[in-house]
Design an enzyme around this catalytic site. Structure first.
Site, PDB file in Angstrom:
ATOM      1  NE  ARG A  87      -2.243   1.503   3.399  1.00 14.86           N
ATOM      2  CZ  ARG A  87      -3.093   1.984   4.677  1.00 14.86           C
ATOM      3  NH1 ARG A  87      -4.333   1.896   4.640  1.00 14.86           N
ATOM      4  NH2 ARG A  87      -2.256   2.334   5.509  1.00 14.86           N
ATOM      5  CE1 TYR A 126      -7.396   5.156  -3.601  1.00 18.66           C
ATOM      6  CE2 TYR A 126      -8.863   3.066  -3.921  1.00 18.66           C
ATOM      7  CZ  TYR A 126      -7.653   3.482  -3.705  1.00 18.66           C
ATOM      8  OH  TYR A 126      -6.623   2.684  -3.719  1.00 18.66           O
ATOM      9  CD  GLU A 244      -7.904  -6.079   0.021  1.00 14.12           C
ATOM     10  OE1 GLU A 244      -7.083  -6.187  -0.819  1.00 14.12           O
ATOM     11  OE2 GLU A 244      -8.514  -4.987   0.154  1.00 14.12           O
ATOM     12  CG  HIS A 278     -10.962  -7.799  -1.644  1.00 14.65           C
ATOM     13  ND1 HIS A 278     -10.508  -8.578  -2.863  1.00 14.65           N
ATOM     14  CD2 HIS A 278     -10.719  -6.688  -1.784  1.00 14.65           C
ATOM     15  CE1 HIS A 278      -9.710  -7.560  -3.434  1.00 14.65           C
ATOM     16  NE2 HIS A 278      -9.875  -6.222  -2.654  1.00 14.65           N
ATOM     17  CG  ASP A 327      -8.152  -5.329  -6.545  1.00 12.30           C
ATOM     18  OD1 ASP A 327      -8.012  -4.047  -6.456  1.00 12.30           O
ATOM     19  OD2 ASP A 327      -7.868  -5.775  -5.594  1.00 12.30           O
TER      20      ASP A 327
END
Length: 456
Positions: A87, A126, A244, A278, A327
């Site tokens: 991330r 987003y 997730e 997920h 994804d």
């Protein structure tokens, strides 16, 4: 009708009927004004029909995409890494994009999707604002870039505009402030988010849906408000990332004394019949709530294994509408996503055949388009449906020896790959011919250039 319909003779066709495992031979499809107007049969090609050798099936739906994650492919295989270290790399890419660079990147990503047989994508969007969270002059500039990218690539898009209001939950359940690139994701509050979504009306090849990023990124009151707003908003679909990671579940329990699925039930969000993306780390109580709510589940097997997310309890979700997504785009191959859903469940349970091949194809066609993306008139080769056709090469090495008459669905799910796609039609227009994108003929170069802009 717009004029003389065009006719196509399919040597073999899987029409999208969930009960169908075998393909029909000699199917004649008549197309006019982007729609299928008739479907018949002929032992040989009629004189006015174009011949489509191989196996033709409805266009594929990719129900969960983050287009900018494509820039990370092949760059995040850290030894000892996790979802959370990945991330941080993703945030660095997010910090560098603007509407122009996002348009260039997403156009090439959507061209890659088209080459893989995808005719409609659900973009879980987003990345809304400029660095620091400052709105662009057009507050929906980044969403407009995505919808323009899809138009340029010739595919439809459901833009799932995502409510993202805080930085997450600490392990002890404490709400975290937005940090770094996250400021670009957030609106000042749920009402401002909803107003921005309502103001974006692109039409045409686009439908606007809504999403809550996760129970980490929105407080329960905000999730409840999104559910309320959805009653009259006319959103094409509603999505959320759910369970997730185990850390999400434990932080949610610490903060609210319940699992994420329980929280969604308590806030009324499940009454929106959302798509739960997920749905990996669920309790038996969670799966019961999901089954009774009418919610759908979107699995993204290639990303879930790339990020070491875990294996969802697919057998416990029997009867739940299933869709599939690529994804983070560690690969873009919806046949692999369908195959992966069943193969992961075999590893988890030690049993084969939780989902038959025809049901997995329905996840890409029927439920993928209608339930997950809000296009109920797509996903079948039948009169009145959108003219989305994908033809696979039956002469290639992967499908050599397949018997389309009796086991076409199994051959597609358990043997085919995106590389077998030869031709793609979306809304009556050929966007891929002989494996080359008709609108973006050098998509690999364009994708390479767009990624290098961000990585350099």
């Amino acid at each position: 009708m717009s004029g003389r319909p065009e006719r196509y003779w399919c040597a073999w066709a899987l029409t999208g009927d969930p009960a169908g495992a075998g393909a029909r031979a000699g199917v004649v499809v008549e197309v006019d004004d982007g729609r299928i107007v008739s479907v018949g049969e002929s032992a040989g090609p009629p004189p006015d029909a174009r011949r489509l050798a191989g196996l033709t099936l409805p266009g594929l739906a990719d129900a969960h995409s983050h287009a900018f994650h494509r820039a990370l492919r092949g760059r995040t295989g850290e030894n000892g890494g996790s979802f959370w270290t990945w991330r941080e790399r993703m945030y660095r890419i997010a910090a560098r994009l603007d509407p122009d660079s996002y348009l260039r990147l997403a156009r090439a990503v959507y061209a890659e999707m088209a080459l893989a047989g995808i005719t409609c994508v659900g973009e879980f969007h987003y990345l809304h604002h400029a660095p620091g969270g400052r709105p662009y002059a057009d507050p929906n500039a980044m969403g407009a870039a995505l919808t323009q990218a899809a138009a340029d690539a010739g595919i439809r898009i459901t833009l799932l505009d995502t409510c993202y209001l805080r930085g997450g939950l600490a392990p002890d359940g404490t709400a975290l402030a937005l940090d770094g690139a996250q400021a670009r994701f957030a609106d000042p509050g749920v009402e401002q988010w909803a107003g921005r979504v309502d103001a974006f009306r692109p039409g045409g090849h686009t439908r606007v849906g809504a999403a809550v990023h996760s129970v980490r990124a929105c407080a329960p009151a905000d999730i409840a408000r999104v559910a309320e707003l959805g009653e009259g908003a006319g959103w094409a679909a509603t999505h959320i990332h759910l369970s997730e990671q185990p850390a999400e579940n434990s932080a949610c329990r610490a903060a609210y004394g319940r699992t994420p699925a329980e929280l969604l039930d308590d806030t009324g969000f499940l009454t929106r019949r959302p798509v739960l993306v997920h749905a990996t780390h669920l309790t038996p109580g969670d799966t019961g709530r999901i089954r009774s709510s009418g919610a759908g589940v979107c699995l993204c097997p290639t990303t879930e294994r790339d990020l070491a997310d875990g294996l969802p309890p697919l057998a416990d979700l029997a009867g739940v509408p299933l869709s599939l997504g690529s994804d983070g785009h560690s690969t873009i191959d919806m046949f692999e996503e369908a195959r992966g859903a069943e193969m992961h469940e075999r590893l988890r349970t030690g049993r084969r055949g939780t989902l038959p091949a025809a049901a997995l194809l329905d996840a890409l066609h029927g439920a993928g388009h209608a339930t997950a993306l809000g296009w109920p008139d797509a996903g079948r080769i039948a009169p009145g449906y959108r003219a989305d056709l994908v033809t696979l090469d039956l002469d290639g090495i992967r499908l050599a020896g397949a018997d389309p008459a009796t086991a076409a669905a199994e051959a597609v799910v358990f043997a085919a790959a995106a590389a077998d796609v030869r031709h793609v039609m979306a809304d009556g227009r050929w966007i891929v011919r002989d494996g080359v994108h008709a609108l973006i003929p050098d998509a690999p170069r364009d994708l390479h250039t767009a990624i290098k802009e961000l990585i350099a």
